[in-house]
Design a protein around this motif. Structure first.
Motif, PDB file in Angstrom:
ATOM      1  N   VAL A 469       0.767  -1.344  -0.144  1.00  0.00           N
ATOM      2  CA  VAL A 469      -0.067  -0.210   0.045  1.00  0.00           C
ATOM      3  C   VAL A 469       0.885   1.230   0.023  1.00  0.00           C
ATOM      4  O   VAL A 469       1.850   1.444   0.834  1.00  0.00           O
ATOM      5  CB  VAL A 469      -0.930  -0.007   1.184  1.00  0.00           C
ATOM      6  CG1 VAL A 469      -1.850   1.205   1.481  1.00  0.00           C
ATOM      7  CG2 VAL A 469      -1.873  -1.141   1.124  1.00  0.00           C
ATOM      8  N   ASP A 470       0.449   2.351  -1.028  1.00  0.00           N
ATOM      9  CA  ASP A 470       1.303   3.229  -1.096  1.00  0.00           C
ATOM     10  C   ASP A 470       0.352   4.642  -1.236  1.00  0.00           C
ATOM     11  O   ASP A 470      -0.121   4.869  -2.258  1.00  0.00           O
ATOM     12  CB  ASP A 470       2.331   3.450  -2.245  1.00  0.00           C
ATOM     13  CG  ASP A 470       3.274   4.600  -2.414  1.00  0.00           C
ATOM     14  OD1 ASP A 470       3.026   5.625  -1.404  1.00  0.00           O
ATOM     15  OD2 ASP A 470       3.799   4.938  -3.484  1.00  0.00           O
ATOM     16  N   GLY A 471      -0.304   5.190  -0.193  1.00  0.00           N
ATOM     17  CA  GLY A 471      -1.065   5.942  -0.145  1.00  0.00           C
ATOM     18  C   GLY A 471      -2.550   5.422  -0.820  1.00  0.00           C
ATOM     19  O   GLY A 471      -2.989   4.446  -0.044  1.00  0.00           O
ATOM     20  N   THR A 472      -3.143   5.668  -1.704  1.00  0.00           N
ATOM     21  CA  THR A 472      -4.259   5.152  -2.535  1.00  0.00           C
ATOM     22  C   THR A 472      -3.670   4.139  -3.431  1.00  0.00           C
ATOM     23  O   THR A 472      -4.784   3.472  -3.786  1.00  0.00           O
ATOM     24  CB  THR A 472      -5.328   6.171  -2.912  1.00  0.00           C
ATOM     25  OG1 THR A 472      -4.563   6.865  -3.786  1.00  0.00           O
ATOM     26  CG2 THR A 472      -5.633   7.171  -1.965  1.00  0.00           C
ATOM     27  N   ARG A 473      -2.758   3.814  -3.525  1.00  0.00           N
ATOM     28  CA  ARG A 473      -2.178   3.176  -4.670  1.00  0.00           C
ATOM     29  C   ARG A 473      -1.824   1.686  -4.130  1.00  0.00           C
ATOM     30  O   ARG A 473      -1.408   1.744  -2.925  1.00  0.00           O
ATOM     31  CB  ARG A 473      -0.992   3.516  -5.434  1.00  0.00           C
ATOM     32  CG  ARG A 473      -1.367   4.902  -5.996  1.00  0.00           C
ATOM     33  CD  ARG A 473      -0.123   5.144  -7.247  1.00  0.00           C
ATOM     34  NE  ARG A 473      -0.523   6.372  -7.786  1.00  0.00           N
ATOM     35  CZ  ARG A 473       0.161   6.614  -9.104  1.00  0.00           C
ATOM     36  NH1 ARG A 473       1.026   6.087  -9.687  1.00  0.00           N
ATOM     37  NH2 ARG A 473      -0.368   7.928  -9.654  1.00  0.00           N
ATOM     38  N   ILE A 474      -1.948   0.543  -4.873  1.00  0.00           N
ATOM     39  CA  ILE A 474      -1.775  -0.612  -4.316  1.00  0.00           C
ATOM     40  C   ILE A 474      -0.715  -1.260  -5.416  1.00  0.00           C
ATOM     41  O   ILE A 474      -1.137  -1.530  -6.487  1.00  0.00           O
ATOM     42  CB  ILE A 474      -3.055  -1.601  -4.391  1.00  0.00           C
ATOM     43  CG1 ILE A 474      -4.005  -1.022  -3.176  1.00  0.00           C
ATOM     44  CG2 ILE A 474      -2.502  -3.081  -3.892  1.00  0.00           C
ATOM     45  CD1 ILE A 474      -5.071  -0.128  -3.930  1.00  0.00           C
ATOM     46  N   VAL A 475       0.599  -1.650  -5.168  1.00  0.00           N
ATOM     47  CA  VAL A 475       1.570  -2.006  -5.888  1.00  0.00           C
ATOM     48  C   VAL A 475       2.079  -3.403  -5.696  1.00  0.00           C
ATOM     49  O   VAL A 475       2.215  -3.690  -4.729  1.00  0.00           O
ATOM     50  CB  VAL A 475       2.823  -0.815  -5.543  1.00  0.00           C
ATOM     51  CG1 VAL A 475       3.847  -1.327  -6.820  1.00  0.00           C
ATOM     52  CG2 VAL A 475       2.187   0.488  -5.964  1.00  0.00           C
ATOM     53  N   GLY A 476       1.956  -4.325  -6.845  1.00  0.00           N
ATOM     54  CA  GLY A 476       2.393  -5.368  -6.669  1.00  0.00           C
ATOM     55  C   GLY A 476       4.070  -5.738  -6.324  1.00  0.00           C
ATOM     56  O   GLY A 476       4.962  -4.814  -6.765  1.00  0.00           O
ATOM     57  N   VAL A 477       4.046  -6.530  -5.399  1.00  0.00           N
ATOM     58  CA  VAL A 477       5.512  -6.845  -4.721  1.00  0.00           C
ATOM     59  C   VAL A 477       6.332  -7.128  -5.681  1.00  0.00           C
ATOM     60  O   VAL A 477       6.008  -8.171  -6.669  1.00  0.00           O
ATOM     61  CB  VAL A 477       5.351  -7.716  -3.466  1.00  0.00           C
ATOM     62  CG1 VAL A 477       6.623  -7.863  -2.848  1.00  0.00           C
ATOM     63  CG2 VAL A 477       4.514  -6.981  -2.617  1.00  0.00           C
ATOM     64  N   GLU A 478       7.530  -6.654  -5.748  1.00  0.00           N
ATOM     65  CA  GLU A 478       8.611  -7.354  -6.668  1.00  0.00           C
ATOM     66  C   GLU A 478       8.927  -8.757  -6.400  1.00  0.00           C
ATOM     67  O   GLU A 478       9.018  -9.082  -5.240  1.00  0.00           O
ATOM     68  CB  GLU A 478       9.782  -6.483  -6.352  1.00  0.00           C
ATOM     69  CG  GLU A 478      11.189  -6.808  -7.366  1.00  0.00           C
ATOM     70  CD  GLU A 478      12.224  -5.799  -7.062  1.00  0.00           C
ATOM     71  OE1 GLU A 478      13.387  -6.030  -7.702  1.00  0.00           O
ATOM     72  OE2 GLU A 478      12.014  -4.906  -6.348  1.00  0.00           O
TER      73      GLU A 478
END
Length: 585
Positions: A469-478
């Motif tokens: 979770v990055d603020g309102t963003r959801i980023v796939g884990v490397e």
């Protein structure tokens, strides 16, 4: 590239290696005894046969190098052809994994103009629209075009004779801000034009034009006849030219541009603003090129409309560009197909053709399978047939333009689904910002927010650790299958949202082709690099073998030379004895 060849030359063997790093040559003729005697033994032939036998391992290496070179050339051709196909596919899908870039062909916009009431739409208006702007229709009337003020000087007998005026004038457009210098400070001297007594009318015009970027004023010299030259100043549209004398002679008055009060003596054209109407709203601007009325849309006005006339402006998808992209995809596939057929060719004897360097090659077979799978993609029962595409008897693509044209006019949304990446969510609070090559067809995301509504956690199909979770963003884990995927969640409550995707024909081809053709780590790039590295090893091994062959040939030459010498010595002794014995007779 490396080329190794072996050639028989008379009784000698010459072996030459041409390589980017080493070269080795062996010539038995350099070491042969070249014996001229009554002996019936052909020493050169014996040496040649022995050396050729000794050289067989090197010849086998040479053949491997040649085979690799042929494969490298074929893989390079394959990479180029697949790269052309990828270019055509990227035009459709966009070159970025980002879904916010809007660089795909369906985001491009085109303005379609229709004259109403007899209006000449084509000559009255040009409209351009940026990618992704809202698809909408507007109605315009053009009441007045913006014009520039034009003023002329008094007649001068020559355009090139010295005028004898010395002074400085300042030129600007009414209401314009004072320009700033490289230090960011206002600098009125940037508006000033200095005239000296050696300058002609043409030179004054040239000097004025050196300041145009600051003043907005351009100058030309008009030759009315051989004895009548006039300086004409042209300003920017929608505003007047301001001319003031700074020092020295009043250059404007001296040239007859202005009178004693500073008013222009000969105004050829007055300035005026543009006036037009968009959907009933009256608008005025200083320029005929207007880009601040509708975000992302630029109107260029060229001709007024008469009473009762108007122009309908439809901002829509660029159907011609989409058609061109489909045609380009078919053409690039057919070019690749033509080459691929040569790699599967059998000659008249039933043997593999000499040109079929990659006959039975796993990589060629795999990419052919992936291309066929991409082209056969079906979305909601629609596939390539919707685009007017079909295979002929040799699996080349044929295009029925009438079917494609009909689909573009009536089924444009379905065409986009068949070609591109699409997704759906069960909640509009979730959107996709970036995709990757492993987009799941279905996924359920569980969002957790804190008391203030801030997103603090997410599960993917019930599993943690796959997204950050990055603020309102959801980023796939490397390192996971979700690396490269980015969602945005705008909700402020806990939620479970289902997500589904579909990869159309162009999208699937994009992912497959990019995997093979990427210049940094594509499979073809790696394969070519591997073969080139293998050839370097082969070349070194070949040189080592040829050093052994050279030494072996030299030893044989020396050995057989000694044999020949012994035979000749024995023959000499025999001849001597026979001579003695014969002398007794």
């Amino acid at each position: 590239m490396t080329s190794v060849s072996s050639t028989d030359t008379g009784a000698a063997t010459t072996t030459t290696t041409n390589t980017t790093t080493t070269s080795s040559s062996s010539s038995s003729s350099a070491h042969t005894a070249n014996v001229s005697s009554d002996s019936d033994i052909d020493w050169d032939a014996l040496i040649e046969a022995a050396v050729l036998q000794k050289q067989l391992p090197a010849d086998r290496i040479s053949n491997k190098i040649t085979e690799n070179e042929a494969k490298i050339e074929s893989y390079n051709t394959m990479q180029d052809l697949l790269g052309d196909m990828l270019d055509s596919v990227e035009t459709i899908t966009g070159v970025s994994e980002s879904l916010t870039e809007q660089d795909d062909i369906f985001s491009s916009r085109e303005a379609y103009l229709t004259g109403i009431g007899g209006a000449d739409a084509e000559n009255s208006l040009v409209v351009t629209a940026e990618a992704g702007v809202a698809i909408q229709t507007y109605e315009l009337t053009i009441d007045q075009l913006a014009t520039s003020q034009k003023v002329a000087s008094a007649s001068q007998s020559s355009g090139y004779d010295e005028l004898g005026y010395t002074g400085t004038i300042s030129l600007s457009m009414e209401g314009a801000a004072i320009p700033v210098n490289k230090d960011g400070d206002e600098d009125p001297t940037l508006l000033q034009v200095e005239v000296d007594d050696t300058m002609s009318l043409v030179e004054i015009a040239d000097e004025i034009n050196t300041r145009t970027d600051y003043t907005g004023v351009t100058a030309t010299v008009v030759a009315v006849n051989e004895n009548d030259f006039r300086l004409v100043l042209t300003g920017e549209t929608g505003t007047d030219i301001v001319m003031t004398s700074v020092e020295g002679d009043d250059i404007g008055q001296s040239l007859g541009l202005t009178d004693g009060s500073g008013a222009y003596v000969d105004e050829l054209q007055s300035s005026q603003i543009a006036k037009f109407n968009v959907d009933g709203v009256e608008i005025s601007r200083k320029s005929n090129t207007v880009d601040d009325v509708i975000d992302g849309v630029t109107f260029s006005l060229y001709q007024t409309t008469d009473v009762g006339e108007s122009i309908a402006v439809e901002i829509g998808q660029s159907l011609s560009s989409i058609k061109d992209a489909v045609v380009s995809l078919a053409d690039s596939y057919n070019a690749y197909r033509e080459w691929a057929i040569t790699q599967q060719a059998i000659d008249a004897s039933g043997s593999v053709s000499d040109d079929a360097t990659l006959f039975g090659d796993n990589m060629l077979r795999n990419i052919n399978t992936e291309i066929a799978r991409g082209l056969s993609k079906v979305i909601d029962s629609e596939g390539m047939a919707l685009l007017g595409l079909s295979y002929d008897e040799n699996n080349y693509l044929e295009l029925d333009e009438s079917e494609l044209n009909d689909a573009l006019l009536n089924d444009i949304d379905q065409i986009e689904d068949v070609l591109n990446f699409q997704y759906e969510t069960s909640n509009s609070d979730l959107a996709v910002l970036r995709r990757n090559a492993n987009m799941p067809s279905e996924l359920t995301l569980d969002f957790t927010v804190d008391e203030e509504g801030a997103l603090v956690g997410v599960l993917a199909d019930g599993e943690a650790g796959l997204f950050e979770v990055d603020g309102t963003r959801i980023v796939g884990v490397e390192g996971t299958d979700y690396e490269g995927i980015t969602f945005v969640y705008t909700g402020d409550e806990n939620a479970t949202i289902s997500f589904s995707t579909s990869a159309g024909m162009a999208e699937q081809l994009f992912q497959s082709l990019n995997k093979y053709t990427d210049e940094d780590d594509g499979l073809l790039t790696e394969k070519i690099a591997s073969l080139e590295e293998q050839n370097e090893d082969y070349e070194a091994e070949y040189d080592d073998y040829m050093s052994i062959v050279d030494a072996y040939e030299m030893r044989l030459t020396e050995l057989y030379s000694s044999y020949q010498a012994a035979i000749e010595e024995a023959q000499s002794s025999l001849d001597y004895l026979e001579a003695i014995l014969n002398s007794g007779d």
